[in-house]
Design an enzyme around this catalytic site. Sequence first.
Site, mmCIF file in Angstrom:
data_model
loop_
_atom_site.group_PDB
_atom_site.id
_atom_site.type_symbol
_atom_site.label_atom_id
_atom_site.label_comp_id
_atom_site.label_asym_id
_atom_site.label_seq_id
_atom_site.Cartn_x
_atom_site.Cartn_y
_atom_site.Cartn_z
ATOM 1 N N TYR A 77 -57.971 -11.433 -10.271
ATOM 2 C CA TYR A 77 -58.140 -12.455 -11.306
ATOM 3 C C TYR A 77 -57.732 -13.835 -10.779
ATOM 4 O O TYR A 77 -58.487 -14.808 -10.882
ATOM 5 C CB TYR A 77 -57.308 -12.098 -12.542
ATOM 6 C CG TYR A 77 -57.237 -13.212 -13.559
ATOM 7 C CD1 TYR A 77 -58.347 -13.549 -14.326
ATOM 8 C CD2 TYR A 77 -56.065 -13.935 -13.747
ATOM 9 C CE1 TYR A 77 -58.294 -14.579 -15.253
ATOM 10 C CE2 TYR A 77 -55.998 -14.966 -14.666
ATOM 11 C CZ TYR A 77 -57.105 -15.277 -15.412
ATOM 12 O OH TYR A 77 -57.049 -16.298 -16.324
ATOM 13 N N LYS A 123 -60.003 -17.324 -9.993
ATOM 14 C CA LYS A 123 -59.725 -18.621 -10.602
ATOM 15 C C LYS A 123 -59.483 -19.687 -9.539
ATOM 16 O O LYS A 123 -59.889 -20.846 -9.706
ATOM 17 C CB LYS A 123 -58.509 -18.511 -11.535
ATOM 18 C CG LYS A 123 -58.711 -17.557 -12.702
ATOM 19 C CD LYS A 123 -59.824 -17.980 -13.635
ATOM 20 C CE LYS A 123 -59.390 -19.046 -14.594
ATOM 21 N NZ LYS A 123 -60.435 -19.349 -15.603
ATOM 22 N N ASN A 133 -49.570 -19.285 -19.985
ATOM 23 C CA ASN A 133 -49.349 -18.215 -20.965
ATOM 24 C C ASN A 133 -49.453 -18.672 -22.421
ATOM 25 O O ASN A 133 -48.469 -18.683 -23.169
ATOM 26 C CB ASN A 133 -47.998 -17.546 -20.719
ATOM 27 C CG ASN A 133 -47.990 -16.782 -19.404
ATOM 28 O OD1 ASN A 133 -47.659 -17.353 -18.368
ATOM 29 N ND2 ASN A 133 -48.371 -15.527 -19.432
ATOM 30 N N ARG A 139 -41.821 -16.087 -17.971
ATOM 31 C CA ARG A 139 -43.048 -16.804 -18.274
ATOM 32 C C ARG A 139 -42.740 -18.049 -19.094
ATOM 33 O O ARG A 139 -41.714 -18.142 -19.763
ATOM 34 C CB ARG A 139 -44.040 -15.909 -19.054
ATOM 35 C CG ARG A 139 -44.558 -14.699 -18.277
ATOM 36 C CD ARG A 139 -45.443 -15.105 -17.129
ATOM 37 N NE ARG A 139 -46.038 -13.974 -16.419
ATOM 38 C CZ ARG A 139 -45.521 -13.408 -15.335
ATOM 39 N NH1 ARG A 139 -44.369 -13.855 -14.843
ATOM 40 N NH2 ARG A 139 -46.126 -12.412 -14.738
#
Length: 203
Positions: free
Chosen positions: A34, A38, A63, A97
Amino acid sequence: GVGRLVHTSTSEVYGTARQVPINESHVLQGQSPYSASKIGADKLVESFVAAYSLPAVTVRPFNTFGPRQSARAVIPTIITQALVKEEIKLGNLSTTRDFTFVTDTVNGFLRAAEAQDVEGGVFNLGTGEEISIGDLTQKIISQVGRTVRITEDSQRLRPEASEVMRLLSDNSLAVQRLGWRPQFTLDQGLERTIAWVRGNLDR
């Protein structure tokens, strides 16, 4: 004839942080298919800006969460289990995160579309605050108001070399150049998200 192209990247292009907070010049690391895809997309946009003067701006959300998010994402996963189960099963609880409420992310996209003289720019959209998944889960359980156990499920763990251990944004460039600043705290965003999930469990 396009006035402005806003390209959606992701904080995942940075991989596990080598230094924090992460600014836009941080090395790009393809730790998953992924993130690699990107990074490739980011570089294609960069090449079109250079070769064809395409008026493009790249934004890298950190996020994003909020109502109507896919149930596969970590916050809806935690909320759903906290509401209906006695045990929450998660992957790595120590990763951190930088969670941004969806309204703030949307406003960042709008500012990237409208701000003057930012073509070719890359901008982080994050709060500049981090939380571990374990602490996030405790916070959600507290807001939900139920007694729920937390279990680290080995089947939910990413491969070790693929796991992004830490993401914490430096959003100063977006603040300076886009005039953007997050307005929602994590607690405010969670309150709205929990209310939406609670009212839409049938989905």
